[in-house]
Design a protein around this motif. Sequence first.
Motif, mmCIF file in Angstrom:
data_model
loop_
_atom_site.group_PDB
_atom_site.id
_atom_site.type_symbol
_atom_site.label_atom_id
_atom_site.label_comp_id
_atom_site.label_asym_id
_atom_site.label_seq_id
_atom_site.Cartn_x
_atom_site.Cartn_y
_atom_site.Cartn_z
ATOM 1 N N HIS A 1 0.856 -1.186 0.000
ATOM 2 C CA HIS A 1 0.000 0.000 0.000
ATOM 3 C C HIS A 1 0.890 1.232 0.000
ATOM 4 O O HIS A 1 2.101 1.148 0.241
ATOM 5 N N ALA A 2 0.294 2.373 -0.293
ATOM 6 C CA ALA A 2 1.043 3.622 -0.348
ATOM 7 C C ALA A 2 1.599 3.982 1.027
ATOM 8 O O ALA A 2 1.041 3.626 2.068
ATOM 9 N N PHE A 3 2.701 4.710 1.021
ATOM 10 C CA PHE A 3 3.287 5.225 2.258
ATOM 11 C C PHE A 3 2.424 6.376 2.753
ATOM 12 O O PHE A 3 2.180 7.350 2.044
ATOM 13 N N VAL A 4 1.915 6.253 3.978
ATOM 14 C CA VAL A 4 0.993 7.231 4.547
ATOM 15 C C VAL A 4 1.678 7.928 5.709
ATOM 16 O O VAL A 4 2.151 7.278 6.643
ATOM 17 N N ILE A 5 1.705 9.254 5.643
ATOM 18 C CA ILE A 5 2.292 10.014 6.744
ATOM 19 C C ILE A 5 1.589 11.358 6.845
ATOM 20 O O ILE A 5 1.226 11.962 5.847
ATOM 21 N N CYS A 6 1.374 11.811 8.070
ATOM 22 C CA CYS A 6 0.805 13.132 8.322
ATOM 23 C C CYS A 6 1.908 13.991 8.925
ATOM 24 O O CYS A 6 2.460 13.640 9.966
ATOM 25 N N LEU A 7 2.210 15.087 8.266
ATOM 26 C CA LEU A 7 3.271 15.974 8.732
ATOM 27 C C LEU A 7 2.717 17.264 9.330
ATOM 28 O O LEU A 7 3.411 18.275 9.367
ATOM 29 N N GLU A 8 1.483 17.226 9.773
ATOM 30 C CA GLU A 8 0.909 18.393 10.421
ATOM 31 C C GLU A 8 1.775 18.778 11.609
ATOM 32 O O GLU A 8 2.177 17.945 12.413
ATOM 33 N N GLY A 9 2.060 20.071 11.730
ATOM 34 C CA GLY A 9 2.891 20.547 12.825
ATOM 35 C C GLY A 9 4.334 20.765 12.423
ATOM 36 O O GLY A 9 5.077 21.433 13.147
ATOM 37 N N HIS A 10 4.761 20.201 11.278
ATOM 38 C CA HIS A 10 6.108 20.434 10.774
ATOM 39 C C HIS A 10 6.083 21.602 9.790
ATOM 40 O O HIS A 10 5.165 21.731 8.988
ATOM 41 N N ARG A 11 7.108 22.437 9.847
ATOM 42 C CA ARG A 11 7.204 23.537 8.901
ATOM 43 C C ARG A 11 7.399 22.989 7.488
ATOM 44 O O ARG A 11 8.001 21.917 7.311
ATOM 45 N N PRO A 12 6.897 23.692 6.476
ATOM 46 C CA PRO A 12 7.012 23.182 5.093
ATOM 47 C C PRO A 12 8.430 22.806 4.706
ATOM 48 O O PRO A 12 8.644 21.795 4.041
ATOM 49 N N GLU A 13 9.404 23.597 5.140
ATOM 50 C CA GLU A 13 10.790 23.302 4.752
ATOM 51 C C GLU A 13 11.328 22.045 5.430
ATOM 52 O O GLU A 13 12.369 21.510 5.018
ATOM 53 N N GLU A 14 10.642 21.552 6.453
ATOM 54 C CA GLU A 14 11.072 20.334 7.149
ATOM 55 C C GLU A 14 10.447 19.076 6.571
ATOM 56 O O GLU A 14 10.900 17.967 6.860
ATOM 57 N N GLN A 15 9.393 19.224 5.796
ATOM 58 C CA GLN A 15 8.555 18.079 5.461
ATOM 59 C C GLN A 15 9.266 17.036 4.595
ATOM 60 O O GLN A 15 9.090 15.835 4.798
ATOM 61 N N LEU A 16 10.065 17.479 3.641
ATOM 62 C CA LEU A 16 10.750 16.521 2.776
ATOM 63 C C LEU A 16 11.688 15.637 3.577
ATOM 64 O O LEU A 16 11.656 14.407 3.453
ATOM 65 N N ASN A 17 12.528 16.250 4.422
ATOM 66 C CA ASN A 17 13.456 15.452 5.220
ATOM 67 C C ASN A 17 12.721 14.537 6.189
ATOM 68 O O ASN A 17 13.121 13.388 6.409
ATOM 69 N N GLN A 18 11.623 15.042 6.783
ATOM 70 C CA GLN A 18 10.839 14.215 7.696
ATOM 71 C C GLN A 18 10.270 12.993 6.978
ATOM 72 O O GLN A 18 10.289 11.878 7.506
ATOM 73 N N ALA A 19 9.749 13.214 5.781
ATOM 74 C CA ALA A 19 9.144 12.104 5.042
ATOM 75 C C ALA A 19 10.188 11.078 4.617
ATOM 76 O O ALA A 19 9.963 9.870 4.731
ATOM 77 N N LEU A 20 11.327 11.556 4.130
ATOM 78 C CA LEU A 20 12.384 10.629 3.713
ATOM 79 C C LEU A 20 12.915 9.835 4.905
ATOM 80 O O LEU A 20 13.140 8.624 4.801
ATOM 81 N N SER A 21 13.099 10.517 6.025
ATOM 82 C CA SER A 21 13.575 9.810 7.221
ATOM 83 C C SER A 21 12.562 8.771 7.678
ATOM 84 O O SER A 21 12.917 7.640 8.038
ATOM 85 N N ALA A 22 11.287 9.154 7.651
ATOM 86 C CA ALA A 22 10.249 8.246 8.138
ATOM 87 C C ALA A 22 10.112 7.017 7.254
ATOM 88 O O ALA A 22 9.950 5.898 7.750
ATOM 89 N N ILE A 23 10.164 7.191 5.936
ATOM 90 C CA ILE A 23 9.965 6.030 5.071
ATOM 91 C C ILE A 23 11.113 5.048 5.224
ATOM 92 O O ILE A 23 10.913 3.827 5.225
ATOM 93 N N HIS A 24 12.330 5.558 5.415
ATOM 94 C CA HIS A 24 13.466 4.647 5.607
ATOM 95 C C HIS A 24 13.357 3.937 6.951
ATOM 96 O O HIS A 24 13.654 2.727 7.034
ATOM 97 N N LEU A 25 12.952 4.631 7.981
ATOM 98 C CA LEU A 25 12.790 3.994 9.290
ATOM 99 C C LEU A 25 11.697 2.939 9.247
ATOM 100 O O LEU A 25 11.880 1.805 9.721
ATOM 101 N N ARG A 26 10.562 3.285 8.672
ATOM 102 C CA ARG A 26 9.414 2.376 8.682
ATOM 103 C C ARG A 26 9.606 1.177 7.761
ATOM 104 O O ARG A 26 8.950 0.144 7.937
#
Length: 218
Positions: A152-177
């Motif tokens: 299934h698709a990678f699902v993540i909610c980045l509410e609360g993170h600044r826009p400039e943080e979102q890419l790094n947060q998503a990349l970090s999360a997908i590798h961890l998960r």
Amino acid sequence: MAGDSTAGTPKRRPPALAARAATPGSGTGTARPRHAPSESARARAIPAQGHAGHALEGLVRFNAAPAAAAEAALLACCGSRGWARLIAAHRPYPTLDALLAAADEASYDLSGADLDEALADEASAGLPPGTPTAAHTAWEAAHARYESRFHHAFVICLEGHRPEEQLNQALSAIHLRMSHPPEKERVIAADELRRLARARLSRLIGRTGPSGSPSVPV
């Protein structure tokens, strides 16, 4: 990143991030799942929103909408038909907080089949224009491995993170998960889906985030 998955693209093809969620640096988001209602159905259930002051009007309109229109609007928040029917059936809601609490409860109570349906309705977003080629390559490779492993698709909610943080947060999360066993990842994906549904529903009714911009799931 499954975010507001709006899309208009084939089921398994990632749509542009800008259509589904906040583009890094933008601070705004208009995402919704692929299972989006028609504009006419959505308009009957939810008025056009742009400011927090419209939340009460939005809730009144949602409470009074025909069941089919309310369910169609709810399916723009979570792709489970059972989830949408349950929340629509328990109207009217006295406050937005009561509606969001009901959405959370319905998300926690999703059956296995309901969760499968909701996850299948999500589509992982691509990256916004201007993202470096290396980031596109890394994201596409990580997402392909994720889908191959978990189906299934990678699902993540980045509410609360600044826009400039979102890419790094998503990349970090997908590798961890990616390292999680399927059972653990399913639990995490379900909770991310709950958070996305809550943020999308809040935005549909008209609440804005602390900065004055809509809540931003990715």
